[in-house]
Structure formats: C-alpha cells, structure tokens
Design a protein around this motif. Sequence first.
Motif, mmCIF file in Angstrom:
data_model
loop_
_atom_site.group_PDB
_atom_site.id
_atom_site.type_symbol
_atom_site.label_atom_id
_atom_site.label_comp_id
_atom_site.label_asym_id
_atom_site.label_seq_id
_atom_site.Cartn_x
_atom_site.Cartn_y
_atom_site.Cartn_z
ATOM 1 N N PRO A 56 0.827 -1.210 0.000
ATOM 2 C CA PRO A 56 0.000 0.000 0.000
ATOM 3 C C PRO A 56 0.854 1.250 0.000
ATOM 4 O O PRO A 56 1.281 1.723 1.049
ATOM 5 N N ALA A 57 1.139 1.745 -1.164
ATOM 6 C CA ALA A 57 1.954 2.952 -1.253
ATOM 7 C C ALA A 57 1.404 3.784 -2.399
ATOM 8 O O ALA A 57 1.067 3.252 -3.452
ATOM 9 N N THR A 58 1.288 5.085 -2.157
ATOM 10 C CA THR A 58 0.821 5.943 -3.234
ATOM 11 C C THR A 58 1.960 6.273 -4.184
ATOM 12 O O THR A 58 1.734 6.569 -5.344
ATOM 13 N N ASN A 59 3.179 6.202 -3.665
ATOM 14 C CA ASN A 59 4.353 6.420 -4.503
ATOM 15 C C ASN A 59 5.326 5.284 -4.193
ATOM 16 O O ASN A 59 5.823 5.176 -3.073
ATOM 17 N N PHE A 60 5.560 4.430 -5.166
ATOM 18 C CA PHE A 60 6.367 3.237 -4.896
ATOM 19 C C PHE A 60 7.827 3.549 -4.617
ATOM 20 O O PHE A 60 8.591 2.670 -4.249
ATOM 21 N N SER A 61 8.240 4.794 -4.802
ATOM 22 C CA SER A 61 9.611 5.144 -4.412
ATOM 23 C C SER A 61 9.715 5.383 -2.926
ATOM 24 O O SER A 61 10.817 5.501 -2.402
ATOM 25 N N ILE A 62 8.577 5.497 -2.263
ATOM 26 C CA ILE A 62 8.625 5.747 -0.821
ATOM 27 C C ILE A 62 8.490 4.411 -0.099
ATOM 28 O O ILE A 62 7.498 3.707 -0.309
ATOM 29 N N PRO A 63 9.486 4.045 0.706
ATOM 30 C CA PRO A 63 9.400 2.757 1.398
ATOM 31 C C PRO A 63 8.318 2.774 2.469
ATOM 32 O O PRO A 63 8.023 3.810 3.054
ATOM 33 N N ASN A 97 -1.445 2.498 5.904
ATOM 34 C CA ASN A 97 -2.030 2.240 4.591
ATOM 35 C C ASN A 97 -2.630 3.550 4.103
ATOM 36 O O ASN A 97 -3.635 4.011 4.639
ATOM 37 N N PRO A 98 -2.009 4.183 3.147
ATOM 38 C CA PRO A 98 -2.470 5.533 2.753
ATOM 39 C C PRO A 98 -3.817 5.522 2.044
ATOM 40 O O PRO A 98 -4.380 6.585 1.802
#
Length: 456
Positions: A56-63, A97-98
């Motif tokens: 669950p990530a809105t930006n997959f670069s953010i761990p 979970n954003p």
Amino acid sequence: MEGSWFHRERFPFFLVLSLLLPGRGSAFTINCSRFGQQGVYTTVLDSVFDRKAFRPATNFSIPTLVNISFTMSAVLDVDEQLQLLSSFLWLEMVWDNPFIRWNPEECEGITKISVATKNLWLPDIFITEFMDVDKTPKGLKAYINNEGRIRYKKPMKVTSICELDIFYFPFDQQNCTLTFSSFLYTVESMLLGMEKEVWEIADTSRNIIQTHGEWELLSISKATAKLSMGTNLYDQIIFYVAIRRSPRLYVINLLVPSGFLVAIDALSFFLPAESENRAPFKITLLLGYNVFLLMMNDLLPISGTPLISVYFALCLSLMVVSLLETIFITYLLHLATTQPPPMPHWLHSLLLCCTSPKKCCPAAPQKGNTGLGLSPAHLPGVKEPVESVGKVPGLKEAELNGCPGSTRAQQEDKAQKQHLVSLWVQFSHVMDTLLFRLYLLFMATSITTVIVLWNT
Ligand SMILES: *[C@@H]1O[C@H](CO)[C@@H](O)[C@H](O)[C@H]1NC(C)=O
Ligand SMILES: *[C@@H]1O[C@H](CO)[C@@H](O)[C@H](O)[C@H]1NC(C)=O
Ligand SMILES: *[C@@H]1O[C@H](CO)[C@@H](O)[C@H](O)[C@H]1NC(C)=O
Ligand SMILES: *[C@@H]1O[C@H](CO)[C@@H](O)[C@H](O)[C@H]1NC(C)=O
C-alpha cells in the motif's frame, strides 16, 4: 472541510495517482455515513481490499515504514543438542495504509475498526533464526484507525537457532539473537522501526513471562544493522535475548549427592588401614557413584563438554585413586607382616625422622602416631609372628635341649624380625597418612579450581 483539505494538500498528488489508477484514486477517504447504525458497509473498504496484493503505497519510491515490537511470553525450552531455543512471542507490527482514511466526526466518533487480515496486505516480517514452519493461527484480525494506521499482532511459537555455550552448565547464561527482517522487500521498499523502546519490551516480557521454569529472562538489547545480500540491502532489527538457567534442580540432584559421596570417600580414610572393611567400603562407594552417574546422564546436556562433566570425572578419579591407595597400603601391610624385606638405611632414618616429632618434623602425622600406638597384636596379619614371639616356644625348647647359645641367637633373630615388622607397619601408616594428605590437597585444589571457573 474535507474538500478544502483535499484541494490544498493533496490535489496534485491525487491527480497523478488518479491518472495512474483510473477510477480509484479520486477518493481515498471512506464514506462512512452509516458506521455505527448498521455497522460498516460491506463494500466500504472494497477499494482497499482489492489492492491487498500490492504494497500500500501511493508512490512506490517511498518505502513502507513498519514498526515492530514483541513481547516474549514464555521461554519454553532450550535444546542443547540441536542448539535451539523455543520461545513464545507476540509480535506486533504497525504500518500505514495511505488508502484508508476517514473523518471520525462524520463517522459518529469511530476511530478504529477491526478487519480480517486475510483482506489486507501484510508485511512479510520473519525471524532469520527461525527453524520451524510458521504456525501462525488463521483468521487473525487487525485494527485500522482513521488515519490508516494498521496495528497487527500475532502469536508465534519461535524455534530459533541459537549458539549455546554449555561450558558453565548448570550455571550458564545464553545470549540468543532474534533478527527481524523482511523476506522480500529491500530497503527501497520497506524500512523497519521500533514500535516500543527496547527496555519497554524487556520490562513487559519480564512481567508477563508466566513460567517459573528452568529459564529466566535477563535482558533484551537490540542492534540495527542492514543486511546486504549481493546487490540488495535489507533492513533488519536484531534483538539479543539473554536468558539464565535456574540451577537449583541441578544443584540438588547432581552436585550435592556427588559431593556427599566424595566426602564419604575422604572420610573412609579414617577407617583403620588394617581393617579389612576399607577396600570393600570404597568399592561400594565407587559402584554407587557409577549408578548415580548412569541415572544422572539424562539431566546432562548431550553435546559439548560442560564443566560439570569434568567435575564428575574428577570425583570418579578421586574415588579410584583412593581405592588404589587402599590397595597399596593393604599390600604394604601384608608384605610387612608376612615377609618383611630388609629396610634400607635411608628409609629407616627417614621413618625415624618423621615419627619422632622432636627431631625434624614439627608436625608429626597424627594418624601415623595413633597407628603406631596400636599394638601389632591388633593387626590380623601381624598376629602370628607376635604370638610366636610372645610365647617364645623356641626358647623353652632350646633350654630343654640344653643349648643356650643357639637359643639366644634364635631369640635375637626373632626380636630383630619383630622389630622389622613393626618398622614396616609403621612405614605403612606413615605412607597412608601422607597419601591421605596428598589426596585431600588434590581434592581441595581441583574442587576449588572448578568452583572458581564456575564463578567467572
Ligand atoms: C456517502 O454515502 C451515502 C449513502 O450511500 C450518501 O448519501 C452520501 O452522499 C455519501 N457521502 C459522500 C461524501 O460521498
Ligand atoms: C515519489 O517519491 C519520490 C521520492 O520521494 C519523488 O522523487 C517522486 O517525485 C515521487 N513521485 C510522485 C509521483 O509523487
Ligand atoms: C514508527 O516509529 C517512528 C518513530 O519511532 C514514528 O515516527 C513513525 O510514525 C512510526 N510509524 C508507524 C507506521 O507506526
Ligand atoms: C549478547 O551478544 C551481543 C553481541 O555479541 C552483545 O552486544 C550483547 O551485549 C550480549 N548480551 C548480553 C546480555 O551479554
């Protein structure tokens, strides 16, 4: 209010995401208009549940940051042979979970709901030392709060490999590691944090541990070092769990009985050397000790050489040595009373020197003296020559035969022989005392050494 928040803070970001995920990204805020009246809509979290296959990530670069903590609720077993520690943990994981968010004011003040974990993405945190299949129960739930923070606890029976050092058994302490790490995600995708301070974990665990069995939890400390495997870097948190064995059982069942047996063996030196009971007594003790060792084998760790095995071997060898000493003294006494060899001059003077306290040895061996006080008539082997000398049958015969010269020579011969016998008996007693003292010295030093080693 919601609209203004949406526009001000997240609009550009939501826009991009709505382009990426058509039909989804428009509203991560859950419509909870009827929470509390008819319960949660079954469909209200569908958009979240549908995504459970992905992180669950809105930006997959953010761990994803996963905070972990655990409570150790029992130390079940320590297997020295397989080098395994079995313990029971409650593992707690917290992550965000954003895609879940609601406004509790609109939702009748509800700030958290529980959700079956099978509908959620779960971080794949595992323990590197784990040496068993994961038996996590099915059907666990997790709490989700209105900010999208998911709190998931699971019970784990952890069988972890641990380098055990049993040298100090049963006074040993073990330092086992539990390394929490992600199975798949590298540092670009997942970072680990601490949900609680490590001292809090240790305190709660110590309070909660129910068993008052063999192991006691001493402390928990942690280290954070990233694990690099090839080109991948994994985040991990290492916990050092220090546990201590409670030695009471072993002291009562192992150390005290063998200590008693050795003490009795030492005391058996006070049985008179001439008594025929000393050797059989020691043999009985030795047999008893062997039976004790056989029975106690189950209590000892199977692998490695703990100090306690050395201690047992030492006790056994002390008993064997004391039996050998008894055999030697019995032999010496037998030799002395049946056919005493001529005593070398140096031995004679040494004997004189040691038995008369005033001459050279200030502390004459007490036991030797008492032994000397004993009249040779008490000695079973000595009886015959003494009696024969006492009666002096040769004297009368010689007188009757009218041969005084030969009688005198015979008499002198007998007296000399008797003197020799008493000298050798004396020598045996001195030897016995000396060897007993050496034995005591050896016993004291070796047992002190073992105890000192145990205390370090
Ligand atoms: C939430 O759902 C209810 C009923 O399904 C609807 O009447 C309401 O307009 C919705 N609210 C929002 C903010 O979408
Ligand atoms: C995702 O995060 C990275 C690093 O923080 C940033 O450079 C990038 O612009 C972000 N992408 C989007 C679409 O927000
Ligand atoms: C994890 O812990 C850090 C600091 O301890 C905190 O800043 C962060 O919000 C926590 N994250 C989660 C998901 O609990
Ligand atoms: C356990 O071992 C680790 C690493 O060797 C060390 O940092 C830690 O202090 C040890 N813990 C105890 C209680 O000895």
